[in-house]
Design an enzyme around this catalytic site. Structure first.
Site, PDB file in Angstrom:
ATOM      1  N   CYS A 287       8.214  -6.239  15.392  1.00 38.76           N
ATOM      2  CA  CYS A 287       7.869  -5.282  16.452  1.00 38.76           C
ATOM      3  C   CYS A 287       6.483  -5.633  17.010  1.00 38.76           C
ATOM      4  O   CYS A 287       5.548  -5.867  16.240  1.00 38.76           O
ATOM      5  CB  CYS A 287       7.883  -3.855  15.909  1.00 38.76           C
ATOM      6  SG  CYS A 287       9.504  -3.424  15.228  1.00 38.76           S
TER       7      CYS A 287
ATOM      8  N   CYS B   5       7.118  -7.667   6.582  1.00 37.75           N
ATOM      9  CA  CYS B   5       8.376  -7.176   7.169  1.00 37.75           C
ATOM     10  C   CYS B   5       9.082  -8.351   7.819  1.00 37.75           C
ATOM     11  O   CYS B   5       8.443  -9.192   8.435  1.00 37.75           O
ATOM     12  CB  CYS B   5       8.094  -6.084   8.211  1.00 37.75           C
ATOM     13  SG  CYS B   5       9.615  -5.364   8.907  1.00 37.75           S
TER      14      CYS B   5
ATOM     15  N   GLU C  36       0.810  -1.200   0.000  1.00 40.53           N
ATOM     16  CA  GLU C  36       0.000   0.000   0.000  1.00 40.53           C
ATOM     17  C   GLU C  36       0.840   1.245   0.000  1.00 40.53           C
ATOM     18  O   GLU C  36       1.972   1.248   0.446  1.00 40.53           O
ATOM     19  CB  GLU C  36      -0.902  -0.020   1.225  1.00 40.53           C
ATOM     20  CG  GLU C  36      -1.715  -1.278   1.177  1.00 40.53           C
ATOM     21  CD  GLU C  36      -2.990  -1.163   1.908  1.00 40.53           C
ATOM     22  OE1 GLU C  36      -3.282  -0.071   2.414  1.00 40.53           O
ATOM     23  OE2 GLU C  36      -3.696  -2.164   1.952  1.00 40.53           O
TER      24      GLU C  36
ATOM     25  N   CYS D  73     -12.450   1.535   5.517  1.00 39.91           N
ATOM     26  CA  CYS D  73     -11.470   0.755   4.760  1.00 39.91           C
ATOM     27  C   CYS D  73     -11.915  -0.673   4.483  1.00 39.91           C
ATOM     28  O   CYS D  73     -11.329  -1.341   3.647  1.00 39.91           O
ATOM     29  CB  CYS D  73     -10.098   0.798   5.405  1.00 39.91           C
ATOM     30  SG  CYS D  73     -10.104   0.303   7.093  1.00 39.91           S
TER      31      CYS D  73
ATOM     32  N   CYS E  89       3.763   8.067   0.823  1.00 37.18           N
ATOM     33  CA  CYS E  89       4.327   7.090   1.760  1.00 37.18           C
ATOM     34  C   CYS E  89       4.513   5.773   1.002  1.00 37.18           C
ATOM     35  O   CYS E  89       3.547   5.189   0.523  1.00 37.18           O
ATOM     36  CB  CYS E  89       3.355   6.943   2.928  1.00 37.18           C
ATOM     37  SG  CYS E  89       3.891   5.744   4.145  1.00 37.18           S
TER      38      CYS E  89
ATOM     39  N   CYS F 244       3.270  -3.645  15.970  1.00 34.78           N
ATOM     40  CA  CYS F 244       3.079  -3.348  14.546  1.00 34.78           C
ATOM     41  C   CYS F 244       2.428  -4.524  13.842  1.00 34.78           C
ATOM     42  O   CYS F 244       2.900  -5.653  13.945  1.00 34.78           O
ATOM     43  CB  CYS F 244       4.428  -3.050  13.898  1.00 34.78           C
ATOM     44  SG  CYS F 244       4.344  -2.933  12.099  1.00 34.78           S
TER      45      CYS F 244
HETATM   46  N1  SAH Z   1      10.056  -0.466   9.299  1.00 35.07           N
HETATM   47  C1  SAH Z   1      10.305   0.912   9.369  1.00 35.07           C
HETATM   48  C2  SAH Z   1       9.383   1.747   8.500  1.00 35.07           C
HETATM   49  C3  SAH Z   1       7.956   1.313   8.424  1.00 35.07           C
HETATM   50  S1  SAH Z   1       7.038   1.386   9.885  1.00 35.07           S
HETATM   51  C4  SAH Z   1      10.249   1.374  10.808  1.00 35.07           C
HETATM   52  O1  SAH Z   1       9.859   0.589  11.673  1.00 35.07           O
HETATM   53  O2  SAH Z   1      10.637   2.520  11.061  1.00 35.07           O
HETATM   54  C5  SAH Z   1       6.921   3.115  10.041  1.00 35.07           C
HETATM   55  C6  SAH Z   1       6.525   3.605  11.449  1.00 35.07           C
HETATM   56  O3  SAH Z   1       5.212   3.174  11.866  1.00 35.07           O
HETATM   57  C7  SAH Z   1       7.474   3.147  12.509  1.00 35.07           C
HETATM   58  O4  SAH Z   1       7.822   4.222  13.329  1.00 35.07           O
HETATM   59  C8  SAH Z   1       6.625   2.155  13.236  1.00 35.07           C
HETATM   60  O5  SAH Z   1       7.141   1.932  14.488  1.00 35.07           O
HETATM   61  C9  SAH Z   1       5.272   2.791  13.208  1.00 35.07           C
HETATM   62  N2  SAH Z   1       4.156   1.887  13.544  1.00 35.07           N
HETATM   63  C10 SAH Z   1       4.069   0.571  13.326  1.00 35.07           C
HETATM   64  N3  SAH Z   1       2.895   0.076  13.779  1.00 35.07           N
HETATM   65  C11 SAH Z   1       2.219   1.121  14.303  1.00 35.07           C
HETATM   66  C12 SAH Z   1       0.932   1.258  14.918  1.00 35.07           C
HETATM   67  N4  SAH Z   1       0.118   0.223  15.076  1.00 35.07           N
HETATM   68  N5  SAH Z   1       0.549   2.493  15.322  1.00 35.07           N
HETATM   69  C13 SAH Z   1       1.350   3.570  15.123  1.00 35.07           C
HETATM   70  N6  SAH Z   1       2.572   3.501  14.545  1.00 35.07           N
HETATM   71  C14 SAH Z   1       3.014   2.294  14.147  1.00 35.07           C
HETATM   72 FE1  SF4 Z   2       8.782  -3.914  10.479  1.00 36.65          FE
HETATM   73 FE2  SF4 Z   2       8.898  -3.110  13.010  1.00 36.65          FE
HETATM   74 FE3  SF4 Z   2       8.744  -1.281  11.019  1.00 36.65          FE
HETATM   75 FE4  SF4 Z   2       6.644  -2.872  11.629  1.00 36.65          FE
HETATM   76  S1  SF4 Z   2       7.546  -1.296  12.911  1.00 36.65           S
HETATM   77  S2  SF4 Z   2       7.386  -2.382   9.581  1.00 36.65           S
HETATM   78  S3  SF4 Z   2       7.659  -4.812  12.199  1.00 36.65           S
HETATM   79  S4  SF4 Z   2      10.420  -2.747  11.434  1.00 36.65           S
END
Ligand code: SAH
Ligand code: SF4
Length: 419
Positions: A159, A155, A135, A394, A148, A162
């Site tokens: 995390c 991934c 997306e 959505c 974006c 996430c």
């Molecule tokens: N993987 C990279 C970039 C993609 S995620 C990273 O982790 O930085 C981009 C951002 O979205 C990151 O800061 C991530 O921690 C945040 N993110 C992930 N899941 C989220 C959620 N459920 N609510 C808010 N932010 C979230």
């Molecule tokens: Fe991957 Fe973590 Fe970024 Fe989510 S927040 S996209 S799991 S690196």
């Protein structure tokens, strides 16, 4: 033979026999190139090689590459036949061996505020297999349009807050699939030289380009797909092509320390770091990659990020999780940790997803947290969410429910970045 001591926490953990396997998912699915590959995403030397492979003499390469580059990245050509200054004979040869394909736009949602969410389909691993989809979110504002962009399907990392991290399917995007997302956006918005803009589109009003800023904050960890992301960003920033300056490209990472410095040196783009916690014990849980590259190492890499200055600050992202990382003690520690680093702080309201154990912090708590950060001299805007109406709706997109929160997450994040 010299023995090199691994002094990282990961090295120490490995030496102590601690399993760091759960940090990452394997295996990655492979990308299988189509029989007629697309020229989108090739660097200049790769384009020259592609021309050489179909018999174009070397003395012509420079000029031909220049022509292709212009048609691809300035005009957004979709067919070789459009390339009026390329001979018919060469156009036919190109057509026979290559395409100008980009990812396919399969669904769109448009918010009343102009935010657009696109579902983009990539070629699948095997014929007949479920297609791979990512997306892309477009956020227009008066003085800019931010896109974006995703770097992986799913991934590799895990995390805990996430949703993308829970997705099983993982594949690295090719440079063409990464750059292709910008081309899809420009196609859809009519943002190419000499093409009509999309009727009714809400676009920046300052007369600039519709897509003026890129954030690598979609699905995936860009620094775990480093070479492809680097090559794609170099194409985006090329002044004779897509022409989005490196100051307007931001890469977000969960903290892949060895690639942070490389990325800065190779590309000079802006950096965003997903910090989310100020103590290793907690960050180990929220961002398990922290067990490999703990906070001190991450911040050391930030302090020496190439080109860092007050005019080129690092953005630290901090997701607000109720009762987990949102105390005022945490806020003060955050300010202390970042001391001396030219930084911006983005507080991101947590976006919940089905099955998550986390909740978003209460609004008053976010405000109090933000005040501590603000009083320490950082602008810490908590952004008005964009595209709320399409987030609510959505379910209208036909993809699995599992994907819905990924969309919501991206929109929220992209909003937080567009300050
Ligand atoms: N993987 C990279 C970039 C993609 S995620 C990273 O982790 O930085 C981009 C951002 O979205 C990151 O800061 C991530 O921690 C945040 N993110 C992930 N899941 C989220 C959620 N459920 N609510 C808010 N932010 C979230
Ligand atoms: Fe991957 Fe973590 Fe970024 Fe989510 S927040 S996209 S799991 S690196």
């Amino acid at each position: 033979m010299t023995t090199v001591l691994d002094t990282t926490r990961a090295g120490q953990a490995a030496a102590a026999g601690r399993d760091l396997g759960s940090l990452e998912k394997t295996p990655l699915e492979r990308y299988v190139a189509p029989a007629r590959p697309s020229l989108v995403g090739l660097s200049r030397p790769e384009l020259a090689a592609a021309l050489g492979a179909i018999g174009v003499p070397e003395r012509e390469h420079r000029m031909r590459v220049q022509q292709l580059w212009h048609w691809l990245y300035v005009r957004g050509a979709r067919a070789f036949d459009e390339m009026s200054n390329v001979s018919k004979h060469l156009r036919a040869a190109l057509e026979q061996h290559y395409t100008l394909d980009r990812p396919e736009l399969v669904a769109e949602q448009v918010s009343v505020d102009g935010t657009r969410k696109w579902l983009v389909r990539l070629p699948g691993e095997q014929p007949g297999e479920r297609p791979h989809e990512v997306e892309c979110v477009y956020i227009p504002e008066a003085d800019r349009g931010t896109l974006c962009v995703s770097s992986q399907v799913g991934c590799t990392l895990t995390c805990s807050f996430c949703h993308t991290g829970t997705q099983r399917l993982v594949r690295n995007l090719t440079p063409g699939e990464i750059v292709g997302q910008i081309m899809v956006a420009r196609d859809r918005l009519g943002d190419w030289i000499e093409r009509a803009p999309l009727a009714g589109a809400i676009v920046p009003t300052d007369g600039g380009r519709f897509v003026s800023n890129i954030v690598m904050m979609g699905m995936g960890e860009p620094l775990y797909n480093y070479e492809n992301v680097r090559d794609a960003m170099l194409i985006m920033a090329d002044g004779e092509g897509i022409g989005i300056s490196k100051r307007k490209i931001t890469l977000s990472t969960s903290g892949v320390v060895p690639n942070i410095t490389r990325c800065g040196a190779d590309t000079g783009v802006m950096l965003a770091v997903s910090l989310h916690a100020v103590r290793d014990e907690l960050r180990d849980v929220l961002v398990p990659l922290n067990r490999k590259y703990p906070i001190a190492e991450l911040l050391a890499a930030c302090r020496t990020y190439p080109g860092l200055s007050n005019a080129r600050r690092i953005t630290f992202e901090y997701v607000m999780l109720k009762g987990v990382n949102d105390s005022l003690v945490d806020a003060k520690e955050l300010v202390r940790l970042l001391k001396g680093i030219p930084a911006k702080i983005n507080l991101i309201p947590f976006n919940p997803w089905p099955g998550t154990k986390y909740e978003c912090s209460d609004w008053e708590q976010i405000e109090k947290f933000s005040e501590v950060v603000f009083n320490a001299g950082y602008a810490s805007p908590v952004r008005t969410p964009r595209g709320r109406d399409i987030l609510a709706a959505c379910g209208q997109l036909k993809s699995a429910t599992e994907k819905l929160s990924a969309r919501e997450r991206m929109a929220l994040r992209a909003m937080a970045m567009t300050d």
